[in-house]
Design a protein around this motif. Structure first.
Motif, PDB file in Angstrom:
ATOM      1  N   ALA A  86       0.736  -1.217  -0.109  1.00 48.49           N
ATOM      2  CA  ALA A  86       0.168   0.079  -0.094  1.00 48.49           C
ATOM      3  C   ALA A  86       0.925   1.327   0.032  1.00 48.49           C
ATOM      4  CB  ALA A  86      -1.044  -0.025   1.218  1.00 48.49           C
ATOM      5  N   THR A  87       2.203   1.070   0.445  1.00 50.35           N
ATOM      6  CA  THR A  87       3.055   2.423   0.270  1.00 50.35           C
ATOM      7  C   THR A  87       4.071   2.117  -0.737  1.00 50.35           C
ATOM      8  OG1 THR A  87       4.514   1.176   1.935  1.00 50.35           O
ATOM      9  CG2 THR A  87       2.611   2.773   2.786  1.00 50.35           C
ATOM     10  N   TRP A  88       5.006   1.507  -0.630  1.00 52.22           N
ATOM     11  CA  TRP A  88       6.073   1.248  -1.676  1.00 52.22           C
ATOM     12  C   TRP A  88       5.593   0.951  -2.733  1.00 52.22           C
ATOM     13  CZ3 TRP A  88      10.014   2.661  -4.029  1.00 52.22           C
ATOM     14  CH2 TRP A  88      10.684   1.908  -5.089  1.00 52.22           C
ATOM     15  N   GLY A  89       4.674  -0.368  -2.727  1.00 50.32           N
ATOM     16  CA  GLY A  89       4.153  -0.796  -3.916  1.00 50.32           C
ATOM     17  C   GLY A  89       3.107   0.238  -4.856  1.00 50.32           C
ATOM     18  N   VAL A  90       2.827   1.213  -4.322  1.00 50.61           N
ATOM     19  CA  VAL A  90       1.887   2.368  -5.202  1.00 50.61           C
ATOM     20  C   VAL A  90       3.141   3.154  -5.723  1.00 50.61           C
ATOM     21  CG1 VAL A  90       0.248   4.382  -4.936  1.00 50.61           C
ATOM     22  CG2 VAL A  90      -0.143   2.358  -3.645  1.00 50.61           C
ATOM     23  N   VAL A  91       4.014   3.508  -4.984  1.00 49.03           N
ATOM     24  CA  VAL A  91       5.210   4.392  -5.438  1.00 49.03           C
ATOM     25  C   VAL A  91       5.898   3.477  -6.542  1.00 49.03           C
ATOM     26  CG1 VAL A  91       7.516   5.632  -4.806  1.00 49.03           C
ATOM     27  CG2 VAL A  91       5.577   5.745  -3.212  1.00 49.03           C
ATOM     28  N   ALA A  92       6.405   2.440  -6.356  1.00 44.28           N
ATOM     29  CA  ALA A  92       7.040   1.738  -7.348  1.00 44.28           C
ATOM     30  C   ALA A  92       6.129   1.697  -8.635  1.00 44.28           C
ATOM     31  CB  ALA A  92       7.165   0.365  -7.158  1.00 44.28           C
ATOM     32  N   THR A  93       4.815   1.276  -8.772  1.00 41.78           N
ATOM     33  CA  THR A  93       4.111   1.298  -9.635  1.00 41.78           C
ATOM     34  C   THR A  93       3.800   2.838 -10.496  1.00 41.78           C
ATOM     35  OG1 THR A  93       2.411  -0.237  -8.647  1.00 41.78           O
ATOM     36  CG2 THR A  93       1.456   1.057 -10.315  1.00 41.78           C
ATOM     37  N   VAL A  94       3.811   3.922  -9.517  1.00 44.44           N
ATOM     38  CA  VAL A  94       3.885   5.236 -10.090  1.00 44.44           C
ATOM     39  C   VAL A  94       5.066   5.654 -10.946  1.00 44.44           C
ATOM     40  CG1 VAL A  94       3.790   7.805  -9.630  1.00 44.44           C
ATOM     41  CG2 VAL A  94       2.108   6.201  -8.674  1.00 44.44           C
ATOM     42  N   ILE A  95       6.272   5.064 -10.242  1.00 44.39           N
ATOM     43  CA  ILE A  95       7.538   5.492 -10.958  1.00 44.39           C
ATOM     44  C   ILE A  95       7.678   4.646 -12.282  1.00 44.39           C
ATOM     45  CG2 ILE A  95      10.209   5.013 -10.804  1.00 44.39           C
ATOM     46  CD1 ILE A  95       9.697   5.337  -7.709  1.00 44.39           C
ATOM     47  N   SER A  96       7.506   3.529 -12.396  1.00 44.39           N
ATOM     48  CA  SER A  96       7.920   2.919 -13.739  1.00 44.39           C
ATOM     49  C   SER A  96       6.553   3.034 -14.861  1.00 44.39           C
ATOM     50  CB  SER A  96       7.598   1.105 -13.555  1.00 44.39           C
ATOM     51  OG  SER A  96       6.323   0.754 -12.778  1.00 44.39           O
ATOM     52  N   LEU A  97       5.308   3.404 -14.129  1.00 45.04           N
ATOM     53  CA  LEU A  97       4.364   3.496 -15.271  1.00 45.04           C
ATOM     54  C   LEU A  97       4.268   5.210 -15.523  1.00 45.04           C
ATOM     55  CD1 LEU A  97       1.718   2.647 -16.738  1.00 45.04           C
ATOM     56  CD2 LEU A  97       0.544   3.301 -14.571  1.00 45.04           C
ATOM     57  N   GLY A  98       4.910   5.925 -14.542  1.00 42.83           N
ATOM     58  CA  GLY A  98       5.150   7.332 -14.995  1.00 42.83           C
ATOM     59  C   GLY A  98       6.051   7.604 -15.958  1.00 42.83           C
ATOM     60  N   LEU A  99       7.396   6.741 -16.017  1.00 39.63           N
ATOM     61  CA  LEU A  99       8.324   6.931 -17.207  1.00 39.63           C
ATOM     62  C   LEU A  99       7.772   6.600 -18.228  1.00 39.63           C
ATOM     63  CD1 LEU A  99      11.237   5.377 -15.007  1.00 39.63           C
ATOM     64  CD2 LEU A  99      11.064   7.997 -15.743  1.00 39.63           C
ATOM     65  N   PHE A 100       7.068   5.294 -18.253  1.00 39.37           N
ATOM     66  CA  PHE A 100       6.539   4.730 -19.496  1.00 39.37           C
ATOM     67  C   PHE A 100       5.563   5.669 -20.289  1.00 39.37           C
ATOM     68  CE2 PHE A 100       3.180   2.387 -22.060  1.00 39.37           C
ATOM     69  CZ  PHE A 100       3.997   1.676 -22.804  1.00 39.37           C
ATOM     70  N   THR A 101       4.616   6.375 -19.489  1.00 37.55           N
ATOM     71  CA  THR A 101       3.468   7.044 -20.082  1.00 37.55           C
ATOM     72  C   THR A 101       4.197   8.329 -20.467  1.00 37.55           C
ATOM     73  OG1 THR A 101       1.926   6.102 -18.346  1.00 37.55           O
ATOM     74  CG2 THR A 101       1.393   8.392 -19.387  1.00 37.55           C
ATOM     75  N   THR A 102       5.017   8.829 -19.828  1.00 35.22           N
ATOM     76  CA  THR A 102       5.759  10.174 -20.382  1.00 35.22           C
ATOM     77  C   THR A 102       6.348  10.025 -21.689  1.00 35.22           C
ATOM     78  OG1 THR A 102       6.485  10.777 -17.841  1.00 35.22           O
ATOM     79  CG2 THR A 102       7.727  11.765 -19.773  1.00 35.22           C
ATOM     80  N   PHE A 103       7.124   8.824 -21.801  1.00 31.64           N
ATOM     81  CA  PHE A 103       7.719   8.695 -23.002  1.00 31.64           C
ATOM     82  C   PHE A 103       6.725   8.261 -24.084  1.00 31.64           C
ATOM     83  CE2 PHE A 103      11.426   8.431 -20.487  1.00 31.64           C
ATOM     84  CZ  PHE A 103      12.221   9.318 -21.056  1.00 31.64           C
ATOM     85  N   PHE A 104       5.720   7.428 -23.888  1.00 30.50           N
ATOM     86  CA  PHE A 104       4.884   6.779 -24.781  1.00 30.50           C
ATOM     87  C   PHE A 104       3.736   7.998 -25.256  1.00 30.50           C
ATOM     88  CE2 PHE A 104       0.577   4.793 -25.406  1.00 30.50           C
ATOM     89  CZ  PHE A 104       0.790   3.985 -26.743  1.00 30.50           C
ATOM     90  N   LEU A 105       3.446   8.860 -24.205  1.00 28.96           N
ATOM     91  CA  LEU A 105       2.305   9.744 -25.027  1.00 28.96           C
ATOM     92  C   LEU A 105       3.165  11.012 -25.190  1.00 28.96           C
ATOM     93  CD1 LEU A 105      -0.658   9.568 -22.122  1.00 28.96           C
ATOM     94  CD2 LEU A 105      -0.483   8.707 -24.472  1.00 28.96           C
ATOM     95  N   LYS A 106       4.438  11.199 -24.933  1.00 25.76           N
ATOM     96  CA  LYS A 106       5.308  12.277 -25.133  1.00 25.76           C
ATOM     97  C   LYS A 106       4.789  13.528 -24.929  1.00 25.76           C
ATOM     98  CE  LYS A 106       6.586  10.370 -29.603  1.00 25.76           C
ATOM     99  NZ  LYS A 106       6.609  10.507 -31.140  1.00 25.76           N
TER     100      LYS A 106
END
Length: 595
Positions: free
Chosen positions: A94-114
């Motif tokens: 509920a803590t690190w798991g959410v942060v880790a999800t946001v880090i990896s998905l945030g990087l992917f979304t930033t580059f994928f959607l430009k």
């Protein structure tokens, strides 16, 4: 006046259709939440209903109101024993798991959607948490009996991870709208305030409401309304003071639900209906709010983001969170798979819209599509993946119905019914014979039902298959007593899973090795099986926990009332294969001893 009646007619019709459609949902294995969403979309401006609804403010209000009720209901049904089992892994998820999800998905979304990294991470934070409504609903209707540690971890995680997701969304929204308005110290203070104040208000509210529940006598239907209104007060007060309302209402529910009271049964019965009403209302409104054509335009991007979330971001977060906990790889895989997204991400996606963030409508449409894909891909395969990954325990015999009858404020009896299965110990037995074992000697037969009619019990009465027997017990003995009503198929399933050798936890490893020819490490020779399990699983073992010794397995089969290991099963592959070769169709497997 006529317009009011038309509005009432429309919404009553939508609720009616949604509830009736749940039968089709159960038949086709479709998550119920999708049914409510689908009915709302059909009734919307591009559906057959043509209803135009675009009020994000009222939708946010309805969503938060409904989520508070759902989390309160989830807390009421969360047993303290489940929290003891799962608190550490669940809090980590509920803590690190959410942060880790946001880090990896945030990087992917930033580059994928430009897009700018702040916007990419904001979108990731919106879908970063699993949804309590979806998890509670789908796990309880999955049709499988999950390993207790897995089930508890998933339920506690889904109830506890919303505060972290909301904090991240709020922090990133601040960065987007006011880059100079917040620093690391300010965000850390906000996090501590939300978590600390949310827990404190929830704890105090839970204690007060539990005390009131024990002391005030009300009509049965009013208990749930009192607790729901009290929970909503805790939710709103926590949010007003800067705490996490979602955490407060969940904690309050846990404290109330684990307080013994004559009002608990009527409370839970009515709260179940309120939770369903909340879910239906929320998803109907969200379905009305969305524009299907816009979802279709963003469907490709949403599908790619959903696929990355399901197959990359969530597994990485779960694996890194559970690395130090006693989970097998297939159990970690299943916890990763049940990363269901639901109403919480959609509700959070409205925050950028109301804050005036550029391209925020894109966020809403993409997030809505991600939720639909998550429910379609993960939600429809909850039971299937549990069986494929072998995290399912054999079905446990249990009462058909159980009703608590309170004699005083602290003393209760349980009226429970049991169905007599073919080839069970109960078949051809006198009902009173089943209460002879010491554990059940205080039990009393209340009624024996055959072909829908009450049967008068005499000295020569023998129970038949498909009879239903009602018994009264001074304590909750239902699951143990139900073993006597289970047939050969149930017993064979248990032997297949746990093995056909039963051993006690105080047996030493050397004794086990000598008796069954097992190869063990020399340093383990004088240790008992209980010692081995405590070292591996800590002080909270659960049924299904297993230790592997070469090709054999020792599996916890049963715990006593205090949570200590009572019986272990030993499964030796060669022995099982030999037994199967000698079995014939005319020779049923032996019945387990009646304890």
């Amino acid at each position: 006046m006529q317009s009011i009646q038309i509005i009432l007619l429309i919404f009553a019709f939508l609720f009616f259709v949604s509830i009736v459609a749940t039968r089709l949902s159960a038949h086709f294995g479709m998550p119920l939440l999708l049914v409510f969403l689908g009915v709302g979309m059909l009734a919307g401006e591009e559906g057959v209903g043509g209803i135009v609804y675009d009020s994000f403010f009222s939708a946010t209000f309805i969503g938060q109101f409904a989520l508070a009720i759902i989390l309160l209901d989830g807390g009421l049904r969360t047993q303290m024993s489940s929290i003891k089992i799962a608190v550490k892994p669940a809090v980590t998820l509920a803590t690190w798991g959410v942060v880790a999800t946001v880090i990896s998905l945030g990087l992917f979304t930033t580059f994928f959607l430009k897009i700018d990294w702040q916007l990419g991470f904001l979108m990731a934070a919106i879908v970063g948490s699993t949804d309590a409504a979806a998890v509670f609903s789908l796990l309880r209707n999955s049709g499988v009996r999950l390993h207790s540690r897995i089930l508890s971890t998933l339920e506690v995680e889904s109830g506890a991870n919303d505060p972290m997701a909301i904090f991240l969304v709020t922090a990133l929204l601040t960065l987007v709208t006011d880059p100079q308005g917040g620093g690391a110290a300010g965000f850390l203070k906000m996090l501590l305030l939300q978590m600390g104040l949310g827990f404190l208000i929830g704890f105090v509210a839970g204690k007060i409401l539990a005390w009131i529940l024990r002391k005030i006598a009300l009509a049965e239907g009013l208990y749930a309304l009192m607790i729901a209104s009290g929970g909503l007060m805790a939710f709103a007060l926590s949010n007003l003071l800067g705490g996490s309302g979602f955490l407060s209402v969940y904690i309050a529910g846990i404290i109330i639900g684990n307080t013994r009271s004559p009002a608990n049964e009527p409370l839970l019965n009515v709260m179940d209906g309120l939770a369903w009403l909340a879910q239906a209302s929320m998803f109907l409104v969200l379905g009305l709010l969305v524009t299907p054509s816009r979802l279709f335009e963003e469907s490709f991007d949403a599908l790619i983001i959903a696929a990355f979330l399901i197959f990359v971001a969530r597994p990485l977060a779960v694996y890194s969170s559970l690395l130090w906990f006693p989970f097998k790889k297939r159990e970690v895989a299943y916890i990763s798979w049940v990363g269901l997204r639901g109403a919480v991400p959609i509700t959070l996606a409205m925050m950028p819209l109301m804050a005036g963030v550029p391209n925020s409508r894109l966020f809403f449409d993409v997030v809505f599509s991600v939720v639909i894909f998550s429910l379609l891909i993960q939600g429809t395969t909850i039971g299937l993946m549990a069986r494929k990954l072998k995290v399912v325990l054999p079905p446990q015999p249990e009462p058909l119905q159980s009703k608590a009858i309170w004699l005083t404020e602290k003393l209760n009896m349980h009226l429970q019914s049991f169905a007599v299965e073919k080839s069970s110990p109960a078949e051809n037995s006198h009902p009173y014979a089943l209460t002879r074992p010491k554990a059940f000697q205080h039990g009393r037969l209340f009624a024996l039902i055959r072909e829908g009619k009450s049967l008068r019990v005499g000295m020569n009465t023998r129970m038949q298959a498909e009879d239903v027997a009602w018994f009264i017990f001074p304590e909750d003995k239902g699951e143990d007593f139900a073993q006597q009503f289970a047939g050969y198929a149930q017993n064979d399933n248990e032997q297949e899973f746990f093995g056909d050798i039963e051993v006690k936890p105080y047996v030493r490893m050397s004794e086990l090795a000598e008796e069954y020819g097992l190869q063990i490490a020399e340093e383990d020779a004088e240790r008992t099986l209980g010692d081995m399990f405590r070292e591996r699983f800590g002080d909270v073992p659960v049924a299904g926990d297993a230790l592997k010794i070469n090709d054999s397995e020792i599996i916890i089969k049963e715990l006593d009332d205090r949570g200590y290991i009572k019986w272990l099963g030993l499964k030796i592959p060669e022995r099982r294969e030999a037994a199967q070769e000698t079995d014939t169709e005319d020779t049923p497997p032996p019945l387990p001893p009646m304890l």
